[in-house]
Design a protein around this motif. Structure first.
Motif, short mmCIF file in Angstrom:
data_model
loop_
_atom_site.label_atom_id
_atom_site.label_comp_id
_atom_site.label_asym_id
_atom_site.label_seq_id
_atom_site.Cartn_x
_atom_site.Cartn_y
_atom_site.Cartn_z
N LEU A 1 28.12 121.09 -73.50
CA LEU A 1 29.33 120.86 -72.70
C LEU A 1 29.76 119.40 -72.68
O LEU A 1 30.94 119.11 -72.53
CB LEU A 1 29.11 121.35 -71.27
CG LEU A 1 28.82 122.85 -71.11
CD1 LEU A 1 28.54 123.18 -69.66
CD2 LEU A 1 29.97 123.68 -71.65
N THR A 2 28.81 118.47 -72.83
CA THR A 2 29.15 117.04 -72.79
C THR A 2 29.50 116.48 -74.17
O THR A 2 29.87 115.32 -74.29
CB THR A 2 27.97 116.23 -72.23
OG1 THR A 2 26.87 116.35 -73.13
CG2 THR A 2 27.59 116.69 -70.83
N GLY A 3 29.34 117.29 -75.22
CA GLY A 3 29.58 116.83 -76.58
C GLY A 3 28.30 116.43 -77.30
O GLY A 3 28.31 116.09 -78.47
N SER B 1 33.77 116.31 -75.93
CA SER B 1 33.37 117.42 -75.06
C SER B 1 34.21 118.64 -75.40
O SER B 1 35.43 118.57 -75.49
CB SER B 1 33.60 117.04 -73.59
OG SER B 1 33.40 118.18 -72.79
#
Length: 98
Positions: free
Chosen positions: A46-48, A80
């Protein structure tokens, strides 16, 4: 591919091709005829951040190169993808120049 486009993923990978090539060049000093293809399977969280990277298939059959390449993928910072993870497979071909 989830909420990241193939272009977004390819752009990030392009920035790391030098490191990926280094994985191969380091090993051809030991195995001069080494060549083949890898398909790298990886998951973008989800954060990349890459949360998983592994070899989906290989004709290279070189554990040192494969381990090095998956390590490079794990370090790649992607944008992201928003509210979902992204799973992708990226093909790489290794041939000795000249």
């Amino acid at each position: 591919i989830g909420t990241l486009t193939q272009d977004q993923i390819s752009d990030v990978i392009q920035n790391y091709l030098g490191q990926i090539q280094y994985c191969y060049e380091r090993e051809i000093q030991r195995q001069p005829n080494l060549s083949g293809k890898l398909r790298v399977s990886f998951t973008i969280g989800l954060t990349g951040r890459v949360t998983q990277a592994s070899i989906a298939s290989t004709t290279l059959n070189s554990p040192p190169v494969e381990t090095c390449v998956t390590g490079v993928f794990r370090r790649m910072p992607f944008p992201s993808p928003g509210g979902s993870i992204v799973e992708a497979i990226y093909p790489l071909t290794f041939n000795r120049a000249g």
